[in-house]
Design a protein around this motif. Structure first.
Motif, short mmCIF file in Angstrom:
data_model
loop_
_atom_site.label_atom_id
_atom_site.label_comp_id
_atom_site.label_asym_id
_atom_site.label_seq_id
_atom_site.Cartn_x
_atom_site.Cartn_y
_atom_site.Cartn_z
N SER A 1 -82.90 -46.06 -20.75
CA SER A 1 -82.56 -44.70 -21.19
C SER A 1 -82.53 -43.73 -20.02
O SER A 1 -81.87 -42.69 -20.10
CB SER A 1 -83.53 -44.22 -22.28
N ASP A 2 -83.19 -44.07 -18.93
CA ASP A 2 -83.17 -43.21 -17.74
C ASP A 2 -81.77 -43.10 -17.15
O ASP A 2 -81.48 -42.15 -16.42
CB ASP A 2 -84.14 -43.71 -16.68
N LEU A 3 -80.88 -44.03 -17.46
CA LEU A 3 -79.50 -43.93 -17.00
C LEU A 3 -78.81 -42.71 -17.60
O LEU A 3 -77.81 -42.22 -17.06
CB LEU A 3 -78.71 -45.19 -17.39
N PHE A 4 -79.34 -42.22 -18.71
CA PHE A 4 -78.73 -41.12 -19.45
C PHE A 4 -79.56 -39.85 -19.40
O PHE A 4 -79.20 -38.87 -20.05
CB PHE A 4 -78.52 -41.52 -20.91
N ALA A 5 -80.66 -39.86 -18.67
CA ALA A 5 -81.60 -38.75 -18.75
C ALA A 5 -81.90 -38.08 -17.41
O ALA A 5 -82.82 -37.29 -17.33
CB ALA A 5 -82.91 -39.24 -19.37
N ALA A 6 -81.12 -38.38 -16.39
CA ALA A 6 -81.43 -37.80 -15.09
C ALA A 6 -80.17 -37.50 -14.31
O ALA A 6 -79.18 -38.23 -14.40
CB ALA A 6 -82.32 -38.77 -14.30
N VAL B 1 -79.18 -48.99 -26.44
CA VAL B 1 -79.60 -47.79 -25.72
C VAL B 1 -78.46 -46.78 -25.58
O VAL B 1 -78.63 -45.61 -25.92
CB VAL B 1 -80.18 -48.16 -24.34
N ALA B 2 -77.31 -47.20 -25.10
CA ALA B 2 -76.19 -46.27 -24.90
C ALA B 2 -75.75 -45.57 -26.19
O ALA B 2 -75.51 -44.37 -26.16
CB ALA B 2 -75.02 -46.97 -24.22
N PRO B 3 -75.66 -46.29 -27.32
CA PRO B 3 -75.27 -45.59 -28.55
C PRO B 3 -76.24 -44.46 -28.94
O PRO B 3 -75.83 -43.48 -29.55
CB PRO B 3 -75.25 -46.68 -29.62
N ASN C 1 -76.34 -37.47 -24.25
CA ASN C 1 -77.10 -36.68 -23.29
C ASN C 1 -76.30 -36.41 -22.02
O ASN C 1 -76.62 -35.51 -21.27
CB ASN C 1 -78.41 -37.39 -22.95
N THR C 2 -75.24 -37.19 -21.80
CA THR C 2 -74.44 -37.02 -20.59
C THR C 2 -73.34 -35.97 -20.76
O THR C 2 -72.66 -35.65 -19.79
CB THR C 2 -73.81 -38.35 -20.16
N VAL C 3 -73.13 -35.47 -21.96
CA VAL C 3 -72.07 -34.49 -22.19
C VAL C 3 -72.54 -33.05 -21.96
O VAL C 3 -71.71 -32.17 -21.86
CB VAL C 3 -71.46 -34.58 -23.61
N THR C 4 -73.81 -32.86 -21.86
CA THR C 4 -74.34 -31.51 -21.64
C THR C 4 -74.42 -31.24 -20.14
O THR C 4 -74.35 -32.15 -19.32
CB THR C 4 -75.73 -31.35 -22.26
N SER C 5 -74.60 -29.99 -19.77
CA SER C 5 -74.71 -29.64 -18.36
C SER C 5 -76.11 -29.90 -17.80
O SER C 5 -76.32 -29.81 -16.61
CB SER C 5 -74.34 -28.17 -18.16
#
Length: 111
Positions: A15-20, A48-50, A55-59
């Protein structure tokens, strides 16, 4: 727990791939390398990705609460119980593989 990690710990690391903004690939790889690469890829794109891709679409990126993450992944896993759920998972995971191909290749090179 020693050197044996649970799948849940793999999910949290992935999930850290999508949170940092700055992804710590070395940390994620240190957890992921304890699992077969096929299992890591499957977990990433089917579970995990679904749950985390939005989270990657926000700034700005936020980290995921472990309990919420696991609960949401368990809901996604329920799709495996029906033919249409499996088809939905299959096509969505293919889309996510295209979208996050760079992140996967970077991680895979460290495994």
């Amino acid at each position: 727990m020693g050197n044996i990690l649970s799948k849940e710990e793999l999910y949290v690391a992935l999930s850290d791939l999508f949170a940092a903004d700055q992804i710590d690939y070395d940390y994620i790889a240190s957890v992921a390398k304890l699992f077969p690469i096929e299992s890591v890829e499957y977990a990433l794109f089917n579970y995990v990705a679904p749950v985390c891709y939005y989270n990657t679409v926000t700034s700005f990126c936020i980290s995921f609460d472990k309990d919420d993450l696991i609960s949401n992944i368990n809901r996604v896993k329920q799709n495996e119980n029906s033919f249409f759920g499996r088809m939905k998972m299959y096509f969505f995971s293919k889309y996510l593989q295209l979208k996050f191909n760079h992140e996967w290749k970077t991680l895979k090179n460290l495994l």
